[in-house]
Every structure is written in structure tokens, then in C-alpha cells.
Design a protein around this motif. Structure first.
Motif, mmCIF file in Angstrom:
data_model
loop_
_atom_site.group_PDB
_atom_site.id
_atom_site.type_symbol
_atom_site.label_atom_id
_atom_site.label_comp_id
_atom_site.label_asym_id
_atom_site.label_seq_id
_atom_site.Cartn_x
_atom_site.Cartn_y
_atom_site.Cartn_z
ATOM 1 N N ALA A 117 25.410 53.525 58.078
ATOM 2 C CA ALA A 117 26.162 53.084 56.902
ATOM 3 C C ALA A 117 25.227 52.641 55.784
ATOM 4 C CB ALA A 117 27.120 51.955 57.282
ATOM 5 N N LEU A 119 23.208 55.329 53.664
ATOM 6 C CA LEU A 119 22.913 56.318 52.627
ATOM 7 C C LEU A 119 23.735 56.097 51.370
ATOM 8 C CD1 LEU A 119 22.568 59.708 54.553
ATOM 9 C CD2 LEU A 119 20.748 58.248 53.646
ATOM 10 N N ASP A 120 25.017 55.751 51.519
ATOM 11 C CA ASP A 120 25.873 55.602 50.346
ATOM 12 C C ASP A 120 25.484 54.423 49.475
ATOM 13 O OD1 ASP A 120 28.127 53.525 51.803
ATOM 14 O OD2 ASP A 120 27.134 55.006 53.081
ATOM 15 N N SER A 146 27.835 57.658 57.241
ATOM 16 C CA SER A 146 27.921 57.646 55.782
ATOM 17 C C SER A 146 29.348 57.985 55.357
ATOM 18 C CB SER A 146 26.964 58.673 55.185
ATOM 19 O OG SER A 146 25.623 58.394 55.537
ATOM 20 N N ALA A 185 26.656 60.771 49.145
ATOM 21 C CA ALA A 185 25.378 60.521 49.801
ATOM 22 C C ALA A 185 25.054 61.520 50.907
ATOM 23 C CB ALA A 185 25.355 59.101 50.361
ATOM 24 N N ALA A 186 26.022 61.816 51.773
ATOM 25 C CA ALA A 186 25.735 62.706 52.902
ATOM 26 C C ALA A 186 25.341 64.094 52.409
ATOM 27 C CB ALA A 186 26.946 62.785 53.827
ATOM 28 N N HIS A 261 33.561 59.711 58.114
ATOM 29 C CA HIS A 261 32.132 59.493 57.908
ATOM 30 C C HIS A 261 31.387 60.744 58.359
ATOM 31 C CE1 HIS A 261 33.774 55.398 58.651
ATOM 32 N NE2 HIS A 261 32.891 55.010 57.763
#
Length: 275
Positions: A117, A119-120, A146, A185-186, A261
Motif C-alpha cells: 500500500a 506506490l499510490d 496498490s 500507481a500500479a 488492488h
């Protein structure tokens, strides 16, 4: 980088563990040949990644837990697992500081970089530095959970989509001069690691929240709606009634939620390989 209350991290740990993609273990295992393994967990929180992953890996392990919150580091170290899947010892060290400044040199001798949790909450430049550091050090990265901007609530409500859109915009906001990646982000991480010559695999890792997770669902709902209203204050009058309806359904075990996610595994290429 934001700080999180340990109570929230502990509340979500069960859902996180159920959501993590165990399929990452097989492709990762071929790259984890060092003895001992040296694993750096970025933004470790209370140490949930170590508690999930260490007992699934064989061989001695040395976990280095990174976080900006010294209280979370103390909790993570105290609750860290002590043995690997085959009974080998697991030891733990902590590093307090800015995880966005890691370099190729910082990762020398590291077998694996992990995060959950995270990257974002990064910016484009911070993500680029992380990908460059891992690629330069030839170090795999397992970056889990993410958010991807998709939520499914059952039963549906007419305001669901508007709340979700406002929340996603909040996730990608500018925060103290840092433009967060949010739900992008991912995807952007996949592109960044590939650009730096690593192979990337992604896996769905949704929270599936039902009656057994009602406490987590209620807490998540409050944060989800609150962030949406922070982004769009005009939503507040309707959102207040919406949240009351949703919390009542949750208390009556009538609400189900799927919060999507993504888990990302980035692996160095074999010598002489091509992306």
C-alpha cells in the motif's frame, strides 16, 4: 509521506493477508538464492508484509524494516516472525528515515525489496528513483496492495460512482507540493520497471469485505467518503446521508464491498536477456 495509526493498520491486516497474491512466490523463488536473504520492507507500518512473507520463504532471512514513524518501527520489530517456512531463523533490523531516497548503492546486497500500500503515495519522480535503484542493484521488488480506483458495493447506491470518482481524484492530489500517483500507481510502476529493463508481473489482490469484516468496512467507508468530500466539498450534504445508509447496511450485515488492488512483482532479467 503520510503517517498511519497502528490501529488502522492492524484492522486491515487480515483483509490484506487474504488479498495478497500467493502466485508471486513461484516466480520469485528462483531469484532468492542468497544465504541469508536480505529483505528490505519499505514503509513497513506494523510489519504485516514480514508476517505474511517470511513464513512462506525457506532459508535464513534478515529483514530490514524502513519507516518514518519510529513508533511503527518498534511495533514491527516486536511483532516480527522469528522463523522461516523451513524453520530457519529470521532476524530483524530497523531503519528510520525517508524511503524515497534509496539508491542503487543503498540496495547493495539486498535480495528483495517489498512494500505494501505504498506506490499510490509516491510521486512520479519517487517511483522512477525506486525502479532505477532496484534495476541497478539487480534486486527484485514485490510491491503489493496498490489501489487501482475500482470499488464494487452490493447493494448498489446511486451515489457510489460519484463518491468513487471524488475519492480517486483525492488519491491523485497535490500534497505539500507532491503530486501523488494515486490509482495510476500500479500502471505507472509497471511501465517504470519495464523501462529500466526488469520483467513485470501483476496480480489482482482485492479486498473482499463481508459480514466478518464489518469493523474494517465501517472504518474504510468513513475514510473513503471523508476523502471524497475533502476533494469535493459540494458532495458533503448528500454524502452525509449516504454514509449513514451505508453504515446502517454494514451494521446489519447487508453490505458487501470489493476494493480492488494490484500486486506487482518486478524481476531482474537474466544476464544477456531482453525485456
Amino acid at each position: 509521506m503520510p503517517r498511519y495509526a497502528p490501529e488502522w493498520l492492524e484492522l486491515r491486516e487480515g483483509a490484506d493477508a487474504a488479498a495478497r497474491a500467493p502466485e508471486v512466490l513461484e516466480p520469485l523463488s528462483g531469484f532468492l538464492t542468497a544465504n541469508p536473504l536480505v529483505i528490505r520492507d519499505l514503509g513497513c507500518g506494523t510489519g504485516s508484509m514480514a508476517r505474511w512473507l517470511a513464513p512462506r520463504l525457506n532459508g535464513p532471512q534478515r529483514w530490514i524494516l524502513h519507516d518514518r514513524d519510529p513508533g511503527l518501527l518498534d511495533l514491527a520489530a516486536a511483532r516480527a516472525p522469528r522463523s522461516a517456512a523451513d524453520g530457519s531463523p529470521v532476524t530483524v533490523a530497523t531503519e528510520h528515515g525517508d524511503i524515497t531516497r534509496l539508491t542503487e548503492g543503498s540496495l547493495a546486497g539486498t535480495s528483495l525489496v517489498t512494500a505494501s500500500a505504498l506506490l499510490d503515495l509516491l510521486t512520479r519522480d519517487e517511483l522512477e528513483r525506486l525502479a532505477m535503484a532496484c534495476a541497478g542493484a539487480g534486486c527484485p521488488a514485490l510491491l503489493a496492495l496498490s489501489v487501482v480506483g475500482r470499488v464494487e458495493l452490493t447493494p448498489a447506491d446511486p451515489l457510489d460512482a460519484e463518491i468513487a470518482d471524488a475519492f480517486n481524484a483525492h488519491q491523485g492530489r497535490s500534497d505539500h507540493g507532491r503530486r501523488l500517483l494515486g490509482p495510476d500507481a500500479a500502471r505507472m510502476a509497471s511501465e517504470a520497471f519495464r523501462w529500466h529493463g526488469m520483467t513485470v508481473r501483476t496480480y489482482a489482490s482485492p479486498w473482499r469485505l463481508g459480514a466478518a469484516e464489518s469493523a474494517l468496512t465501517a472504518e474504510w467507508l468513513g475514510g473513503w467518503v471523508g476523502a471524497a468530500c475533502e476533494q469535493r466539498p459540494d458532495l458533503a450534504p448528500r454524502a452525509e446521508a449516504y454514509l449513514r445508509r451505508r453504515l446502517a447496511a454494514c451494521a446489519g450485515n447487508e453490505l458487501r464491498a470489493v476494493v480492488h488492488h494490484s500486486d506487482l512483482l518486478a524481476l531482474p532479467l537474466p544476464t544477456g536477456g531482453t525485456p
